[in-house]
Design a protein around this motif. Structure first.
Motif, PDB file in Angstrom:
ATOM      1  N   THR A  30     -29.579  -1.695 -31.090  1.00 17.72           N
ATOM      2  CA  THR A  30     -28.545  -1.128 -30.209  1.00 17.72           C
ATOM      3  C   THR A  30     -27.165  -1.662 -30.603  1.00 17.72           C
ATOM      4  OG1 THR A  30     -30.199  -1.354 -28.478  1.00 17.72           O
ATOM      5  CG2 THR A  30     -27.989  -0.738 -27.782  1.00 17.72           C
ATOM      6  N   PHE A  31     -27.119  -2.947 -30.841  1.00 21.93           N
ATOM      7  CA  PHE A  31     -25.862  -3.591 -31.189  1.00 21.93           C
ATOM      8  C   PHE A  31     -25.275  -2.994 -32.465  1.00 21.93           C
ATOM      9  CE2 PHE A  31     -23.569  -7.013 -33.394  1.00 21.93           C
ATOM     10  CZ  PHE A  31     -22.621  -7.316 -32.418  1.00 21.93           C
ATOM     11  N   VAL A  32     -26.106  -2.874 -33.486  1.00 24.77           N
ATOM     12  CA  VAL A  32     -25.622  -2.339 -34.767  1.00 24.77           C
ATOM     13  C   VAL A  32     -25.216  -0.883 -34.608  1.00 24.77           C
ATOM     14  CG1 VAL A  32     -26.265  -1.823 -37.151  1.00 24.77           C
ATOM     15  CG2 VAL A  32     -26.979  -3.970 -36.119  1.00 24.77           C
ATOM     16  N   ALA A  33     -26.045  -0.119 -33.907  1.00 28.52           N
ATOM     17  CA  ALA A  33     -25.738   1.305 -33.740  1.00 28.52           C
ATOM     18  C   ALA A  33     -24.424   1.472 -32.978  1.00 28.52           C
ATOM     19  CB  ALA A  33     -26.882   1.989 -32.999  1.00 28.52           C
ATOM     20  N   ASN A  34     -24.219   0.649 -31.955  1.00 31.91           N
ATOM     21  CA  ASN A  34     -22.967   0.716 -31.197  1.00 31.91           C
ATOM     22  C   ASN A  34     -21.775   0.343 -32.061  1.00 31.91           C
ATOM     23  OD1 ASN A  34     -24.057   1.598 -28.850  1.00 31.91           O
ATOM     24  ND2 ASN A  34     -24.287  -0.453 -27.958  1.00 31.91           N
ATOM     25  N   ALA A  35     -21.972  -0.606 -32.933  1.00 29.82           N
ATOM     26  CA  ALA A  35     -20.876  -1.055 -33.778  1.00 29.82           C
ATOM     27  C   ALA A  35     -20.499   0.014 -34.798  1.00 29.82           C
ATOM     28  CB  ALA A  35     -21.261  -2.351 -34.482  1.00 29.82           C
ATOM     29  N   ILE A  36     -21.494   0.685 -35.353  1.00 34.04           N
ATOM     30  CA  ILE A  36     -21.194   1.680 -36.395  1.00 34.04           C
ATOM     31  C   ILE A  36     -20.716   2.989 -35.780  1.00 34.04           C
ATOM     32  CG2 ILE A  36     -22.162   3.012 -38.313  1.00 34.04           C
ATOM     33  CD1 ILE A  36     -24.081   0.717 -38.810  1.00 34.04           C
ATOM     34  N   VAL A  37     -21.457   3.477 -34.796  1.00 35.42           N
ATOM     35  CA  VAL A  37     -21.059   4.732 -34.131  1.00 35.42           C
ATOM     36  C   VAL A  37     -20.926   4.465 -32.634  1.00 35.42           C
ATOM     37  CG1 VAL A  37     -21.622   7.159 -33.847  1.00 35.42           C
ATOM     38  CG2 VAL A  37     -22.488   5.932 -35.830  1.00 35.42           C
ATOM     39  N   PRO A  38     -19.738   4.084 -32.193  1.00 25.92           N
ATOM     40  CA  PRO A  38     -19.584   3.849 -30.755  1.00 25.92           C
ATOM     41  C   PRO A  38     -19.736   5.167 -29.995  1.00 25.92           C
ATOM     42  CG  PRO A  38     -17.693   3.055 -32.029  1.00 25.92           C
ATOM     43  CD  PRO A  38     -18.478   3.919 -32.927  1.00 25.92           C
ATOM     44  N   ILE A  39     -20.480   5.140 -28.929  1.00 25.76           N
ATOM     45  CA  ILE A  39     -20.632   6.378 -28.156  1.00 25.76           C
ATOM     46  C   ILE A  39     -20.274   6.127 -26.702  1.00 25.76           C
ATOM     47  CG2 ILE A  39     -22.333   7.645 -29.521  1.00 25.76           C
ATOM     48  CD1 ILE A  39     -24.458   6.322 -27.621  1.00 25.76           C
ATOM     49  N   ASP A  40     -19.799   7.189 -26.080  1.00 27.32           N
ATOM     50  CA  ASP A  40     -19.629   7.145 -24.633  1.00 27.32           C
ATOM     51  C   ASP A  40     -19.985   8.519 -24.107  1.00 27.32           C
ATOM     52  OD1 ASP A  40     -17.435   8.791 -25.139  1.00 27.32           O
ATOM     53  OD2 ASP A  40     -16.146   7.016 -25.440  1.00 27.32           O
ATOM     54  N   GLN A  41     -19.591   8.817 -22.872  1.00 33.62           N
ATOM     55  CA  GLN A  41     -19.992  10.084 -22.252  1.00 33.62           C
ATOM     56  C   GLN A  41     -19.415  11.302 -22.963  1.00 33.62           C
ATOM     57  OE1 GLN A  41     -20.083   9.930 -17.957  1.00 33.62           O
ATOM     58  NE2 GLN A  41     -21.979   8.952 -18.593  1.00 33.62           N
ATOM     59  N   SER A  42     -18.230  11.092 -23.575  1.00 33.05           N
ATOM     60  CA  SER A  42     -17.574  12.246 -24.185  1.00 33.05           C
ATOM     61  C   SER A  42     -17.912  12.386 -25.670  1.00 33.05           C
ATOM     62  CB  SER A  42     -16.046  12.113 -24.026  1.00 33.05           C
ATOM     63  OG  SER A  42     -15.646  10.888 -24.593  1.00 33.05           O
ATOM     64  N   SER A  43     -18.841  11.596 -26.146  1.00 30.38           N
ATOM     65  CA  SER A  43     -19.153  11.655 -27.584  1.00 30.38           C
ATOM     66  C   SER A  43     -19.717  13.016 -27.960  1.00 30.38           C
ATOM     67  CB  SER A  43     -20.181  10.598 -27.933  1.00 30.38           C
ATOM     68  OG  SER A  43     -19.657   9.334 -27.689  1.00 30.38           O
ATOM     69  N   SER A  44     -19.488  13.371 -29.207  1.00 31.15           N
ATOM     70  CA  SER A  44     -19.994  14.655 -29.674  1.00 31.15           C
ATOM     71  C   SER A  44     -21.498  14.537 -29.919  1.00 31.15           C
ATOM     72  CB  SER A  44     -19.298  15.034 -30.988  1.00 31.15           C
ATOM     73  OG  SER A  44     -19.693  14.127 -31.988  1.00 31.15           O
ATOM     74  N   ILE A  45     -22.107  15.680 -30.029  1.00 29.86           N
ATOM     75  CA  ILE A  45     -23.549  15.685 -30.269  1.00 29.86           C
ATOM     76  C   ILE A  45     -23.873  15.036 -31.600  1.00 29.86           C
ATOM     77  CG2 ILE A  45     -25.447  17.249 -30.844  1.00 29.86           C
ATOM     78  CD1 ILE A  45     -24.412  18.982 -28.515  1.00 29.86           C
ATOM     79  N   ASP A  46     -23.011  15.298 -32.607  1.00 32.09           N
ATOM     80  CA  ASP A  46     -23.217  14.680 -33.919  1.00 32.09           C
ATOM     81  C   ASP A  46     -23.233  13.162 -33.819  1.00 32.09           C
ATOM     82  OD1 ASP A  46     -23.568  16.890 -35.291  1.00 32.09           O
ATOM     83  OD2 ASP A  46     -21.553  17.000 -36.188  1.00 32.09           O
ATOM     84  N   ALA A  47     -22.260  12.629 -33.077  1.00 34.03           N
ATOM     85  CA  ALA A  47     -22.176  11.173 -32.938  1.00 34.03           C
ATOM     86  C   ALA A  47     -23.420  10.647 -32.248  1.00 34.03           C
ATOM     87  CB  ALA A  47     -20.934  10.785 -32.150  1.00 34.03           C
ATOM     88  N   LEU A  48     -23.836  11.348 -31.193  1.00 30.51           N
ATOM     89  CA  LEU A  48     -25.051  10.927 -30.486  1.00 30.51           C
ATOM     90  C   LEU A  48     -26.249  10.902 -31.430  1.00 30.51           C
ATOM     91  CD1 LEU A  48     -24.904  12.764 -27.030  1.00 30.51           C
ATOM     92  CD2 LEU A  48     -24.822  10.304 -27.459  1.00 30.51           C
ATOM     93  N   ALA A  49     -26.372  11.931 -32.217  1.00 32.40           N
ATOM     94  CA  ALA A  49     -27.509  12.036 -33.128  1.00 32.40           C
ATOM     95  C   ALA A  49     -27.456  10.932 -34.172  1.00 32.40           C
ATOM     96  CB  ALA A  49     -27.517  13.401 -33.814  1.00 32.40           C
ATOM     97  N   ARG A  50     -26.227  10.656 -34.666  1.00 34.30           N
ATOM     98  CA  ARG A  50     -26.093   9.612 -35.683  1.00 34.30           C
ATOM     99  C   ARG A  50     -26.404   8.235 -35.096  1.00 34.30           C
ATOM    100  NH1 ARG A  50     -24.172   7.999 -40.298  1.00 34.30           N
ATOM    101  NH2 ARG A  50     -22.550   6.482 -39.879  1.00 34.30           N
ATOM    102  N   HIS A  51     -25.897   7.994 -33.916  1.00 40.48           N
ATOM    103  CA  HIS A  51     -26.168   6.744 -33.212  1.00 40.48           C
ATOM    104  C   HIS A  51     -27.672   6.547 -33.060  1.00 40.48           C
ATOM    105  CE1 HIS A  51     -26.699   4.181 -29.634  1.00 40.48           C
ATOM    106  NE2 HIS A  51     -25.571   3.603 -30.032  1.00 40.48           N
ATOM    107  N   ASP A  52     -28.301   7.633 -32.616  1.00 37.53           N
ATOM    108  CA  ASP A  52     -29.734   7.564 -32.395  1.00 37.53           C
ATOM    109  C   ASP A  52     -30.477   7.286 -33.696  1.00 37.53           C
ATOM    110  OD1 ASP A  52     -31.896   8.098 -30.347  1.00 37.53           O
ATOM    111  OD2 ASP A  52     -32.531   9.349 -32.034  1.00 37.53           O
ATOM    112  N   GLU A  53     -29.999   7.901 -34.779  1.00 35.68           N
ATOM    113  CA  GLU A  53     -30.669   7.740 -36.064  1.00 35.68           C
ATOM    114  C   GLU A  53     -30.604   6.284 -36.531  1.00 35.68           C
ATOM    115  OE1 GLU A  53     -29.355  10.676 -38.963  1.00 35.68           O
ATOM    116  OE2 GLU A  53     -30.011   9.242 -40.504  1.00 35.68           O
TER     117      GLU A  53
END
Lengths: 310, 316
Positions: free
Chosen positions: B206-229
């Motif tokens: 979680t920490f690394v994913a947050n650091a590389i692709v920070p996400i919040d409520q307004s994040s795009s779907i792409d960002a969400l998918a990348r974070h998840d990946e």
């Protein structure tokens, strides 16, 4: 065809990071011998046994046990060689019989054959009464006897005992040694490593003395005594007065005397037989007074100490 | 082979008569019964007319009083069982002075490790199989809906994967028992790895994913998918994640991907309606996870062999 040795090592060497435990050991033990492998702690006795059983690999040199190389064909060696380690352990929560049954199973004995063999061996080592007791309740001496039964399950051609009498009472020691002698009578070659000379002396046909990884002496106890002390098997100590040159000449001339040393008013005479009467007469004939005389048999201790003093 | 079987039978009877085994079974039975009880209470709210695999839902549903589902409990407890059955495999033999006696018998050294591993694995399998059967039986009584053939098959594969997962922890514990001379050390080392894999890998991911692709409520779907990946690929280091993902796919046929985020995204963006996968398809999805678990087990084994085979065995 050359004579078949039970154990034969050539330049067997084992080195650890900062020391050489066994240094170019050349050892031959014939079939049916009881060989005592003596030396102080850390002389390399256990390491040698481990190499002979394939439980560790030699750094250099080779060994043959019953004609097989323990490094290359450990299973063939282990089928014929029994081993009683120094600190032998059994499964404490299993009974004596169960422990032996497990060993029998590991040796591939069928249940029927194993049962017969185990009954016989428990009888032999005198543990029939406690066969169904948990080994955890056994004394050290009992465990050692169980260990001998354990070694004998596979009907070994050669048996290795590492300090078999260490830490058990005199009675237990006696039982263990009797059992070991009994094995030799069944034509099993026995290899005993020990630092307890007295006990080993009683049973061994031949001994080898190890010091710092080297075999410093080898032979029967008599032979070693002669070689090391430069004299016979017995030592007669006579207190006389006075010690004259004539006395010494006469005593030296007695048949069977191989060496005479003077220590104060004592004569230390080494000889091959008990010749106290002849010595007594010689002393009296040379007009000295015989105050006291006693005889000692050379023990391995003397030989041993002589080696380690040097 | 005879030597291997001798070790195997001896170890198996040791396991079954040990206090350790009784405590472990009590622990896992209690946990299993508690979860299934809660699941049966809550399943009515969870199931709609459209739910196809009602019986499998029983294993997934959790409630408020016990907020964990049955697979979560297994993911938690199976490592404990594996570790408990293996952490003292070799070093206890060494300290008790049995090892040199056993190894001077005519059997290959690997027979000792293999026999012990097999006995542990069989014990583990019996525990897992019995708890799943027990839970299934209780569930059947409570909800009164029998499982379909496919559900039974899926449960069977689920048991198999659980055993493989347990096998990994068992082999890890055996590995530590070869490397560490004291049983306390090997037990602690195994538990440390388990805690790390179970708790910390997820946190690090979680920490690394947050650091590389920070996400919040307004994040795009792409960002969400990348974070998840990123999160997924890091947490897959942990066997617990691999197991969790496989179990999810196996028990929830409507999932086509272990990532619920990705599934949600595909539903919203592509308007896909999740249709249950066939068993074969589900197996294809979990295949990488399962093979990774097997590979990890093999790795532990190889390391144990290398260390143990040529080692000097002294009785001190």
């Amino acid at each position: 065809m050359p004579m078949q040795y039970a154990i034969e090592t050539t330049e067997l060497t084992k080195g650890y990071k900062n020391k050489i435990a066994v240094d170019r050991l050349n050892l031959r033990v014939g079939e049916g011998e009881i060989f005592g492998f003596l030396g102080p702690n850390g002389a390399g006795k256990t390491t040698t046994i481990l190499m002979l059983l394939g439980l560790t690999e030699p750094t250099f040199g080779s060994a043959r046990v019953c004609g097989y190389d323990p490094t290359r064909e450990p299973l063939k060696v282990k089928r014929m060689a029994g081993y009683l380690p120094e600190k032998v352990g059994f499964y404490d929560d299993m009974t004596a019989r169960q422990n032996l049954e497990y060993t029998a199973a590991l040796n591939g004995l069928s249940t029927g054959a194993a049962k017969k063999k185990i009954d016989e061996l428990l009888e032999l080592v005198g543990l029939v009464d406690v066969a169904e007791h948990k080994v955890g309740t056994f004394s050290h001496g009992m465990k050692q006897r169980l260990g001998i039964a354990d070694v004998m399950i596979k009907d070994p051609k050669i048996a290795f005992f590492d300090e078999p009498t260490a830490g058990i009472d005199p009675e237990g020691t006696d039982q263990v040694l009797t059992l070991i002698r009994g094995m030799a009578r069944r034509n099993v070659t026995v290899f005993i490593s020990s630092h307890q000379l007295h006990q080993v002396q009683k049973v061994c046909t031949r001994v080898g003395i190890m010091a710092n990884g080297r075999l410093v002496a080898e032979g029967s106890v008599d032979e070693l005594g002669r070689k090391v002390i430069g004299g016979g098997k017995f030592r007669i100590e006579a207190q006389v007065s006075p010690v004259s040159d004539r006395l010494l000449t006469v005593v030296r001339g007695v048949r069977g005397v191989s060496n005479v040393d003077v220590e104060g008013d004592r004569l230390l005479i080494s000889c091959d037989e008990d010749i106290r009467p002849q010595i007594a007469r010689a002393i009296i004939d040379s007009e000295s007074l015989l105050l006291q005389m006693k005889i000692e048999e050379y023990s391995l201790d003397d030989i041993y100490l002589r080696y380690f003093r040097d | 082979m005879k030597g291997l079987m001798a070790v195997f039978w001896k170890e198996l009877s040791d396991h079954f008569s040990s206090l350790r085994f009784i405590i472990l079974s009590l622990l896992i039975y209690l946990a299993g019964i508690a979860t299934i009880y809660v699941a049966a209470q809550n399943i009515r709210a969870d199931v709609t007319a459209a739910t196809r695999f009602i019986f499998l839902r029983l294993f997934i549903v959790s409630g408020e009083s016990v907020p964990f589902s049955f697979p979560f409990f297994l993911a938690l407890f199976i490592p404990i069982i594996g570790i408990a059955l293996g952490f003292d495999a070799i070093n206890s033999e060494r300290t008790s002075g049995n090892l040199s006696r056993i190894l001077s018998q005519p059997l290959y050294r690997d027979s000792v490790i293999n026999g012990k591993f097999l006995a542990g694995l069989v014990t583990l399998s019996i525990l897992i199989l019995s708890i799943v059967t027990l839970v299934a039986g209780m569930g059947l009584r409570m909800i009164g809906i029998p499982p379909t053939a496919e559900e039974v098959l899926r449960l069977f594969v689920f048991v198999l994967v659980s055993i493989i997962y347990g096998g990994f922890w068992l082999s890890l514990a055996v590995l530590f028992s070869v490397f560490f001379n004291r049983t306390a050390t090997s037990a602690l080392a195994s538990v440390a790895v388990w805690l790390f894999m179970f708790l910390f890998v997820g946190m690090i991911a979680t920490f690394v994913a947050n650091a590389i692709v920070p996400i919040d409520q307004s994040s795009s779907i792409d960002a969400l998918a990348r974070h998840d990946e990123i999160f997924r690929s890091i947490s897959r280091v942990s066997p617990s994640t691999l197991y969790g993902e496989s179990v999810q796919i196996l028990l929830m046929p409507e999932l086509s991907n272990p990532s619920s985020t990705l599934v949600l995204i595909s539903i919203y963006t592509a308007g896909m309606i999740p249709t249950p996968l066939s068993l074969g398809q589900s197996l294809l999805v979990v295949w990488p996870q399962v093979t990774s678990l097997i590979a990890l087990t093999a790795l532990c084994f190889a390391a144990s062999y290398i260390k143990f085979m040529r080692e000097e065995v002294r009785s001190t």
